[in-house]
Design a protein around this motif. Sequence first.
Motif, PDB file in Angstrom:
ATOM      1  N   VAL A  90      34.602 -17.477  10.642  1.00  0.00           N
ATOM      2  CA  VAL A  90      34.036 -17.023  12.128  1.00  0.00           C
ATOM      3  C   VAL A  90      32.834 -16.496  11.967  1.00  0.00           C
ATOM      4  O   VAL A  90      31.843 -16.636  12.901  1.00  0.00           O
ATOM      5  N   ASP A  91      32.459 -15.554  11.221  1.00  0.00           N
ATOM      6  CA  ASP A  91      31.590 -14.704  11.048  1.00  0.00           C
ATOM      7  C   ASP A  91      30.080 -15.707  10.735  1.00  0.00           C
ATOM      8  O   ASP A  91      28.979 -15.391  11.342  1.00  0.00           O
ATOM      9  N   GLU A 135      43.316 -20.891  16.219  1.00  0.00           N
ATOM     10  CA  GLU A 135      42.187 -20.109  16.868  1.00  0.00           C
ATOM     11  C   GLU A 135      41.825 -20.994  17.976  1.00  0.00           C
ATOM     12  O   GLU A 135      41.325 -20.496  18.965  1.00  0.00           O
ATOM     13  N   ASN A 187      46.690 -17.484  10.120  1.00  0.00           N
ATOM     14  CA  ASN A 187      45.935 -17.112   9.187  1.00  0.00           C
ATOM     15  C   ASN A 187      46.464 -17.090   7.944  1.00  0.00           C
ATOM     16  O   ASN A 187      47.614 -16.676   7.755  1.00  0.00           O
ATOM     17  N   GLU A 196      35.245 -13.359   1.452  1.00  0.00           N
ATOM     18  CA  GLU A 196      34.656 -13.168   2.701  1.00  0.00           C
ATOM     19  C   GLU A 196      35.487 -12.797   3.780  1.00  0.00           C
ATOM     20  O   GLU A 196      35.159 -12.328   4.676  1.00  0.00           O
ATOM     21  N   LEU A 198      39.237 -11.156   5.265  1.00  0.00           N
ATOM     22  CA  LEU A 198      39.623 -10.015   5.356  1.00  0.00           C
ATOM     23  C   LEU A 198      40.305  -9.415   4.174  1.00  0.00           C
ATOM     24  O   LEU A 198      40.241  -8.564   3.550  1.00  0.00           O
ATOM     25  N   VAL A 214      36.155  -2.285   8.588  1.00  0.00           N
ATOM     26  CA  VAL A 214      37.128  -2.733   9.522  1.00  0.00           C
ATOM     27  C   VAL A 214      36.305  -2.585  10.865  1.00  0.00           C
ATOM     28  O   VAL A 214      35.686  -1.809  11.175  1.00  0.00           O
ATOM     29  N   TYR A 215      36.583  -4.149  11.483  1.00  0.00           N
ATOM     30  CA  TYR A 215      35.889  -4.361  12.645  1.00  0.00           C
ATOM     31  C   TYR A 215      36.288  -3.549  13.840  1.00  0.00           C
ATOM     32  O   TYR A 215      37.540  -3.350  14.040  1.00  0.00           O
ATOM     33  N   ARG A 289      33.080  -7.475  15.670  1.00  0.00           N
ATOM     34  CA  ARG A 289      32.731  -9.029  15.675  1.00  0.00           C
ATOM     35  C   ARG A 289      32.354  -9.416  17.047  1.00  0.00           C
ATOM     36  O   ARG A 289      32.968  -8.974  17.964  1.00  0.00           O
ATOM     37  N   TYR A 296      46.399 -13.214  17.594  1.00  0.00           N
ATOM     38  CA  TYR A 296      46.982 -14.553  17.732  1.00  0.00           C
ATOM     39  C   TYR A 296      48.470 -14.671  17.054  1.00  0.00           C
ATOM     40  O   TYR A 296      48.691 -13.558  16.072  1.00  0.00           O
TER      41      TYR A 296
HETATM   42  P1  TYD Z   1      38.908 -13.204   8.933  1.00  0.00           P
HETATM   43  O1  TYD Z   1      39.766 -13.184   7.735  1.00  0.00           O
HETATM   44  O2  TYD Z   1      37.396 -13.465   8.943  1.00  0.00           O
HETATM   45  O3  TYD Z   1      39.885 -14.488   9.800  1.00  0.00           O
HETATM   46  P2  TYD Z   1      39.877 -14.864  11.204  1.00  0.00           P
HETATM   47  O4  TYD Z   1      38.755 -14.175  11.906  1.00  0.00           O
HETATM   48  O5  TYD Z   1      39.596 -16.230  11.190  1.00  0.00           O
HETATM   49  O6  TYD Z   1      41.047 -14.372  11.941  1.00  0.00           O
HETATM   50  O7  TYD Z   1      39.381 -11.873   9.584  1.00  0.00           O
HETATM   51  C1  TYD Z   1      40.555 -11.491   9.991  1.00  0.00           C
HETATM   52  C2  TYD Z   1      40.422 -10.377  10.780  1.00  0.00           C
HETATM   53  O8  TYD Z   1      39.961  -9.066  10.225  1.00  0.00           O
HETATM   54  C3  TYD Z   1      39.745 -10.480  12.220  1.00  0.00           C
HETATM   55  O9  TYD Z   1      40.429  -9.504  13.100  1.00  0.00           O
HETATM   56  C4  TYD Z   1      38.534  -9.791  11.942  1.00  0.00           C
HETATM   57  C5  TYD Z   1      38.816  -8.663  10.832  1.00  0.00           C
HETATM   58  N1  TYD Z   1      37.757  -8.457   9.795  1.00  0.00           N
HETATM   59  C6  TYD Z   1      37.541  -6.948   9.537  1.00  0.00           C
HETATM   60  O10 TYD Z   1      37.872  -6.159  10.562  1.00  0.00           O
HETATM   61  N2  TYD Z   1      36.652  -6.758   8.558  1.00  0.00           N
HETATM   62  C7  TYD Z   1      36.315  -7.790   7.806  1.00  0.00           C
HETATM   63  O11 TYD Z   1      35.387  -7.286   6.877  1.00  0.00           O
HETATM   64  C8  TYD Z   1      36.448  -9.134   7.837  1.00  0.00           C
HETATM   65  C9  TYD Z   1      35.971 -10.317   6.978  1.00  0.00           C
HETATM   66  C10 TYD Z   1      37.523  -9.307   9.015  1.00  0.00           C
END
Ligand code: TYD
Length: 352
Positions: A90-91, A135, A187, A196, A198, A214-215, A289, A296
């Motif tokens: 996604v990023d 998604e 997921n 890359e 989580l 952590v986003y 993000r 989900y």
């Molecule tokens: P991700 O593994 O990128 O899967 P998706 O976005 O397809 O679900 O991310 C999983 C969750 O973790 C998502 O809510 C975004 C968050 N995240 C973080 O908080 N920190 C990070 O470094 C990453 C990569 C994701």
Amino acid sequence: MGNKTLLITGGAGFIGSHVVRLFVNKYPDYNIINLDKLTYAGNLQNLTDIEKNTNYTFVKGDITDGDFIQKLFQQYQFDGVIHLAAESHVDRSISNPMEFVYTNIIGTVTLLNAARSLWKDNTDGKRFYHISTDEVYGSLGEEGFFTEETAYDPRSPYSASKASSDHLVRAYFHTFGLPVVVSNCSNNYGPNHFPEKLIPLMINNIMTNKPLPVYGEGKNVRDWLYVVDHARAIDIIFHKGVNGETYNIGGYNEWKNIDLVHLLCKIMDKKLGRTPGTSAQLITYVKDRAGHDLRYAIDSTKLTAELGWKPSLQFEEGLEKTVDWYLANESWLKNITSGDYLKYYEQQYHNR
Ligand code: TYD
Ligand code: NAD
């Protein structure tokens, strides 16, 4: 099961490599062709244990290259396609949407066209299986689950490109009678996951004492499924699913990101012999993000009731297995994070 020649696309990636391994080992009479472009996410090191099997062939190539794909279908006369090749992060889709449009949409139609022309006179025993994501359904609030009837509402360029490809696959079923089946999975996590995403990113950063980003507030929820359970579901759906149908795959295993990161820290403190609480000090809240989907959660009743699949692993067990795999395969991680393996592929395949 008899002889079959199957094309698996994206087989050098995370989920694809587990699917290739399962099919190569379980179906010695099948001829398995793994087609992969070997982007940054494709890694043949994921498949060293089966690469010498006589029922396995690797082909490097791009699913958006129409002439190449038509020739490949003519050469191998595929009976089935299991399509996993995609841009999946996604990023990256936020910083570079075009790659997602090319591979996920145009690449899928290119494969559909090749299957359609190969199978135009007879579709008996043929199947085009498209692997997709939950998604595409968008984002849930605190309550409820995605079912196969949930209306599509993709929010990121990644999910929008996957939604588009799902629609095209179904359109080829209705318009041209192509025998297709689609599944949408939650997921995945497990060995060979590119660092890359989580879980592997956190494992790698805990191992190397780097900040754990952590986003937002870490409150977003994901439904995690062990990758081998996804591969098992793909096997069942490929063989027993009904043409034109969609199956949701999920683990009934919802975790808030911050709780999951804390659990990983706890497991890794134990494995690394650190004082409890040490790794959690690395947690760092960072900018959220853009368009971050809140939650989900998949309802996989249909798959369980109609085809008899259910997840085999509890999450804590799966997570521990995953951590053990990363600790035992530090060289895999180092190779990827140093970019050495990309240099190697460039040299290895520069004439193609
Ligand atoms: P991700 O593994 O990128 O899967 P998706 O976005 O397809 O679900 O991310 C999983 C969750 O973790 C998502 O809510 C975004 C968050 N995240 C973080 O908080 N920190 C990070 O470094 C990453 C990569 C994701
Ligand atoms: P991944 O990024 O690990 O692997 C993708 C693979 O596709 C790589 O090996 C890459 O080299 C290959 N590829 C990319 N572009 C290509 C092209 N143009 N031609 C040929 N090969 C190409 O992805 P993944 O996580 O293993 O996901 C596989 C599939 O499963 C994707 O379709 C994804 O949308 C879907 N999916 C993933 C998850 C998840 O949690 N990872 C969940 C549900 C569905």
